[in-house]
Design a protein around this motif. Structure first.
Motif, PDB file in Angstrom:
ATOM      1  N   GLN A 116       0.830  -1.203   0.000  1.00  9.59           N
ATOM      2  CA  GLN A 116       0.000   0.000   0.000  1.00  9.59           C
ATOM      3  C   GLN A 116       0.867   1.255   0.000  1.00  9.59           C
ATOM      4  O   GLN A 116       0.568   2.217  -0.708  1.00  9.59           O
ATOM      5  CB  GLN A 116      -0.937   0.000   1.213  1.00  9.59           C
ATOM      6  N   LEU A 117       1.931   1.233   0.777  1.00  8.61           N
ATOM      7  CA  LEU A 117       2.837   2.372   0.807  1.00  8.61           C
ATOM      8  C   LEU A 117       3.519   2.560  -0.550  1.00  8.61           C
ATOM      9  O   LEU A 117       3.620   3.671  -1.057  1.00  8.61           O
ATOM     10  CB  LEU A 117       3.891   2.196   1.903  1.00  8.61           C
ATOM     11  N   LEU A 157      -0.998  -2.359 -10.526  1.00 11.12           N
ATOM     12  CA  LEU A 157      -0.540  -3.745 -10.435  1.00 11.12           C
ATOM     13  C   LEU A 157      -0.233  -4.132  -8.989  1.00 11.12           C
ATOM     14  O   LEU A 157      -0.609  -5.223  -8.537  1.00 11.12           O
ATOM     15  CB  LEU A 157       0.707  -3.956 -11.294  1.00 11.12           C
ATOM     16  N   ILE A 158       0.440  -3.269  -8.275  1.00 11.35           N
ATOM     17  CA  ILE A 158       0.796  -3.553  -6.883  1.00 11.35           C
ATOM     18  C   ILE A 158      -0.452  -3.692  -6.028  1.00 11.35           C
ATOM     19  O   ILE A 158      -0.538  -4.586  -5.178  1.00 11.35           O
ATOM     20  CB  ILE A 158       1.734  -2.466  -6.326  1.00 11.35           C
ATOM     21  N   GLU A 159      -1.412  -2.820  -6.235  1.00 11.98           N
ATOM     22  CA  GLU A 159      -2.648  -2.896  -5.450  1.00 11.98           C
ATOM     23  C   GLU A 159      -3.452  -4.145  -5.779  1.00 11.98           C
ATOM     24  O   GLU A 159      -4.005  -4.792  -4.892  1.00 11.98           O
ATOM     25  CB  GLU A 159      -3.499  -1.656  -5.684  1.00 11.98           C
ATOM     26  N   ALA A 160      -3.513  -4.497  -7.048  1.00 13.87           N
ATOM     27  CA  ALA A 160      -4.325  -5.642  -7.470  1.00 13.87           C
ATOM     28  C   ALA A 160      -3.678  -6.980  -7.116  1.00 13.87           C
ATOM     29  O   ALA A 160      -4.377  -7.930  -6.755  1.00 13.87           O
ATOM     30  CB  ALA A 160      -4.580  -5.576  -8.974  1.00 13.87           C
ATOM     31  N   ASP A 161      -2.342  -7.048  -7.209  1.00 15.11           N
ATOM     32  CA  ASP A 161      -1.649  -8.322  -6.987  1.00 15.11           C
ATOM     33  C   ASP A 161      -0.229  -8.041  -6.499  1.00 15.11           C
ATOM     34  O   ASP A 161       0.719  -8.066  -7.283  1.00 15.11           O
ATOM     35  CB  ASP A 161      -1.627  -9.126  -8.295  1.00 15.11           C
ATOM     36  N   PRO A 162      -0.081  -7.764  -5.195  1.00  9.62           N
ATOM     37  CA  PRO A 162       1.219  -7.344  -4.669  1.00  9.62           C
ATOM     38  C   PRO A 162       2.359  -8.328  -4.922  1.00  9.62           C
ATOM     39  O   PRO A 162       3.506  -7.916  -5.008  1.00  9.62           O
ATOM     40  CB  PRO A 162       0.981  -7.204  -3.166  1.00  9.62           C
ATOM     41  N   LEU A 163       2.062  -9.589  -5.054  1.00 12.13           N
ATOM     42  CA  LEU A 163       3.113 -10.588  -5.277  1.00 12.13           C
ATOM     43  C   LEU A 163       3.157 -11.083  -6.710  1.00 12.13           C
ATOM     44  O   LEU A 163       3.882 -12.035  -7.016  1.00 12.13           O
ATOM     45  CB  LEU A 163       2.911 -11.763  -4.312  1.00 12.13           C
ATOM     46  N   GLY A 164       2.408 -10.428  -7.581  1.00  8.54           N
ATOM     47  CA  GLY A 164       2.362 -10.840  -8.983  1.00  8.54           C
ATOM     48  C   GLY A 164       3.721 -10.695  -9.655  1.00  8.54           C
ATOM     49  O   GLY A 164       4.591  -9.949  -9.210  1.00  8.54           O
ATOM     50  N   GLU A 165       3.889 -11.426 -10.728  1.00 10.20           N
ATOM     51  CA  GLU A 165       5.128 -11.395 -11.493  1.00 10.20           C
ATOM     52  C   GLU A 165       4.833 -11.027 -12.938  1.00 10.20           C
ATOM     53  O   GLU A 165       3.806 -11.415 -13.480  1.00 10.20           O
ATOM     54  CB  GLU A 165       5.822 -12.752 -11.448  1.00 10.20           C
TER      55      GLU A 165
END
Length: 61
Positions: free
Chosen positions: A6-7, A46-54
């Motif tokens: 979030q940050l 992208l970070i908000e939707a899937d923080p661990l996504g690649e």
């Protein structure tokens, strides 16, 4: 308390706002600044939707 993701998203959105403001004050570089702003917004999404996504490696080229 916000998570690291979030940050990170907030910092990216703040940077996007900065780029938009710089572009608004400098018409000669406005297109580049708006492009930068859009990229930062997309990464924040992208970070908000899937923080661990690649990302697939071919998207980085």
């Amino acid at each position: 308390m916000p998570s690291h993701a979030q940050l990170a998203a907030k910092l990216l959105r703040d940077a996007a706002t900065f780029f938009r403001n710089v572009g608004a004050q400098n018409p000669a570089i406005a297109d580049d600044m708006n492009e930068n702003s859009a990229v930062y917004e997309q990464v924040a999404d992208l970070i908000e939707a899937d923080p661990l996504g690649e990302l697939p490696i071919d998207e980085l080229d």
